[in-house]
Design a protein around this motif. Structure first.
Motif, mmCIF file in Angstrom:
data_model
loop_
_atom_site.group_PDB
_atom_site.id
_atom_site.type_symbol
_atom_site.label_atom_id
_atom_site.label_comp_id
_atom_site.label_asym_id
_atom_site.label_seq_id
_atom_site.Cartn_x
_atom_site.Cartn_y
_atom_site.Cartn_z
ATOM 1 N N VAL A 1 0.820 -1.216 0.000
ATOM 2 C CA VAL A 1 0.000 0.000 0.000
ATOM 3 C C VAL A 1 0.853 1.265 0.000
ATOM 4 C CG1 VAL A 1 -1.996 -1.104 1.058
ATOM 5 C CG2 VAL A 1 -0.249 -0.070 2.525
ATOM 6 N N GLN A 2 2.109 1.170 0.450
ATOM 7 C CA GLN A 2 2.978 2.344 0.475
ATOM 8 C C GLN A 2 3.713 2.561 -0.849
ATOM 9 O OE1 GLN A 2 3.234 -0.161 2.769
ATOM 10 N NE2 GLN A 2 2.326 0.772 4.603
ATOM 11 N N THR A 3 3.571 1.659 -1.808
ATOM 12 C CA THR A 3 4.282 1.775 -3.080
ATOM 13 C C THR A 3 3.829 3.019 -3.833
ATOM 14 O OG1 THR A 3 4.549 -0.622 -3.260
ATOM 15 C CG2 THR A 3 4.736 0.641 -5.290
ATOM 16 N N THR A 4 4.779 3.764 -4.379
ATOM 17 C CA THR A 4 4.448 4.967 -5.137
ATOM 18 C C THR A 4 4.242 4.633 -6.610
ATOM 19 O OG1 THR A 4 6.750 5.486 -5.685
ATOM 20 C CG2 THR A 4 5.905 6.309 -3.562
ATOM 21 N N ALA A 5 3.705 5.596 -7.331
ATOM 22 C CA ALA A 5 3.503 5.410 -8.770
ATOM 23 C C ALA A 5 4.833 5.173 -9.474
ATOM 24 C CB ALA A 5 2.797 6.643 -9.348
ATOM 25 N N VAL A 6 5.858 5.898 -9.086
ATOM 26 C CA VAL A 6 7.174 5.713 -9.710
ATOM 27 C C VAL A 6 7.686 4.299 -9.484
ATOM 28 C CG1 VAL A 6 9.596 6.418 -9.612
ATOM 29 C CG2 VAL A 6 7.788 8.154 -9.636
ATOM 30 N N GLU A 7 7.533 3.799 -8.275
ATOM 31 C CA GLU A 7 8.013 2.451 -7.964
ATOM 32 C C GLU A 7 7.226 1.394 -8.721
ATOM 33 O OE1 GLU A 7 9.530 3.436 -3.390
ATOM 34 O OE2 GLU A 7 7.468 2.765 -3.774
ATOM 35 N N ALA A 8 5.907 1.560 -8.822
ATOM 36 C CA ALA A 8 5.089 0.595 -9.569
ATOM 37 C C ALA A 8 5.457 0.619 -11.047
ATOM 38 C CB ALA A 8 3.614 0.914 -9.377
ATOM 39 N N TRP A 9 5.724 1.810 -11.576
ATOM 40 C CA TRP A 9 6.114 1.920 -12.986
ATOM 41 C C TRP A 9 7.453 1.234 -13.233
ATOM 42 C CZ3 TRP A 9 3.451 3.279 -17.175
ATOM 43 C CH2 TRP A 9 4.140 3.567 -18.359
ATOM 44 N N ASP A 10 8.373 1.393 -12.305
ATOM 45 C CA ASP A 10 9.675 0.723 -12.447
ATOM 46 C C ASP A 10 9.501 -0.792 -12.499
ATOM 47 O OD1 ASP A 10 11.015 3.116 -12.488
ATOM 48 O OD2 ASP A 10 11.581 3.063 -10.368
ATOM 49 N N GLU A 11 8.556 -1.302 -11.709
ATOM 50 C CA GLU A 11 8.299 -2.739 -11.695
ATOM 51 C C GLU A 11 7.459 -3.179 -12.897
ATOM 52 O OE1 GLU A 11 9.424 -5.028 -9.735
ATOM 53 O OE2 GLU A 11 10.352 -3.820 -8.159
ATOM 54 N N ARG A 12 6.753 -2.216 -13.504
ATOM 55 C CA ARG A 12 5.774 -2.515 -14.555
ATOM 56 C C ARG A 12 4.768 -3.566 -14.083
ATOM 57 N NH1 ARG A 12 8.335 1.216 -16.529
ATOM 58 N NH2 ARG A 12 8.569 1.652 -18.768
ATOM 59 N N SER A 13 4.522 -3.571 -12.775
ATOM 60 C CA SER A 13 3.595 -4.526 -12.162
ATOM 61 C C SER A 13 2.914 -3.853 -10.978
ATOM 62 C CB SER A 13 4.326 -5.780 -11.677
ATOM 63 O OG SER A 13 4.992 -6.434 -12.712
ATOM 64 N N GLY A 14 1.757 -4.395 -10.627
ATOM 65 C CA GLY A 14 1.077 -3.883 -9.454
ATOM 66 C C GLY A 14 -0.365 -4.339 -9.426
#
Length: 281
Positions: free
Chosen positions: A162-175
């Motif tokens: 829940v603390q993941t940011t948009a930038v971090e999710a984009w880096d993973e290309r997953s979420g």
């Protein structure tokens, strides 16, 4: 077309040792809207010392409660009956880019134009959003941005929290759904479209029949403003109609978490959540 759903949401917190007290807020009561009627809603909590109901700044109903005695577990059961009528949702507004840039609009929706740490878009997505905004009117651009995020990100549980940011999710290309929502909200705000995060439930099957029951989970989607608030579900690349039940809206997930709180004492917590949705009419 009208439809009715019964929603049973159970959250069970189990602690590795007794905690002295806990204080929590639950946002589990469906919203009232022209297209959504809350017919019944109850929240049962065990253990509980006291509780209070209020509506927060963003318009979401909150149940605040405390368990002021030692306990090894905390159970919250929320049950609701909701009627949806998608025909009562307003059509998308017709505001153009010039309208969105007026001081009156930017002042009125300042809180839904400002980025938060969770929604700040990655540079690549921000550039893509600018390109789409330059090629389309606000409504088409908003939907195209949702499509771009949907195509770029793979739905996968266990990769983000829940603390993941948009930038971090984009880096993973997953979420999961909240990551899709944060990415789209941030991209829309970046190009000047007011956008907000929506928390609620989704009946997962596309054509539920009366009597059908399924296991689901909390869901998140987006609303953008172009003269009217228009809902869009980038996770499923779908308009929001007669299977989405709204709990509340905010700037990002942190404004509308299902449950948040604190406990007294050092502990490890195991959380088990089950959501059961039944179409009853």
């Amino acid at each position: 077309m009208r439809s009715r759903y019964r929603i049973a949401h159970r959250s069970l917190y189990e602690y590795d040792r007794s905690v002295g007290a806990s204080f929590n807020e639950a946002r589990l009561t469906p919203a009232q809207a022209p297209w959504q009627t809350r017919l019944e809603s109850t929240i049962a909590i065990d253990p509980i010392t006291w509780n209070h109901r209020y509506v927060d700044y963003w318009g979401t109903e909150v149940r605040v409660f405390e368990a002021d005695r030692p306990h090894r577990s905390l159970e919250v059961r929320a049950t609701s009956l909701v009627e949806l009528d998608a025909t009562r949702r307003p059509p998308p507004g017709t505001a153009g880019w010039a309208d969105l840039l007026t001081p009156a609009v930017r002042d009125r929706f300042a809180e839904f134009l400002a980025q938060t740490p969770a929604t700040e878009p990655p540079g690549e997505l921000a550039e893509r959003a600018r390109s789409l905004a330059g090629a389309h009117d606000p409504v088409r651009a908003a939907r195209a941005i949702g499509e771009a995020v949907h195509d770029a990100v793979t739905y996968r549980t266990g990769v983000t929290v829940v603390q993941t940011t948009a930038v971090e999710a984009w880096d993973e290309r997953s979420g999961v759904c909240q990551d899709y929502a944060h990415l789209v909200v941030g991209a829309l705000r970046h190009v000047g479209v007011p956008a907000r995060y929506v928390s609620g439930y989704l009946y997962p099957q596309t054509d539920p029949q009366v009597g059908d029951t399924t296991l689901g989970e909390s869901h998140a989607w987006v609303e953008f403003w172009s003269g009217e608030w228009t809902a869009h579900d980038p996770t499923n690349l779908a308009d929001v109609a007669d299977r989405h039940v709204t709990i509340g809206t905010g700037r990002d997930y942190s404004d509308v978490p299902p449950i948040k709180g604190i406990v007294a004492g050092s502990h490890e917590t195991t959380l088990t959540v089950t959501v059961e949705l039944t179409r009853v009419a």
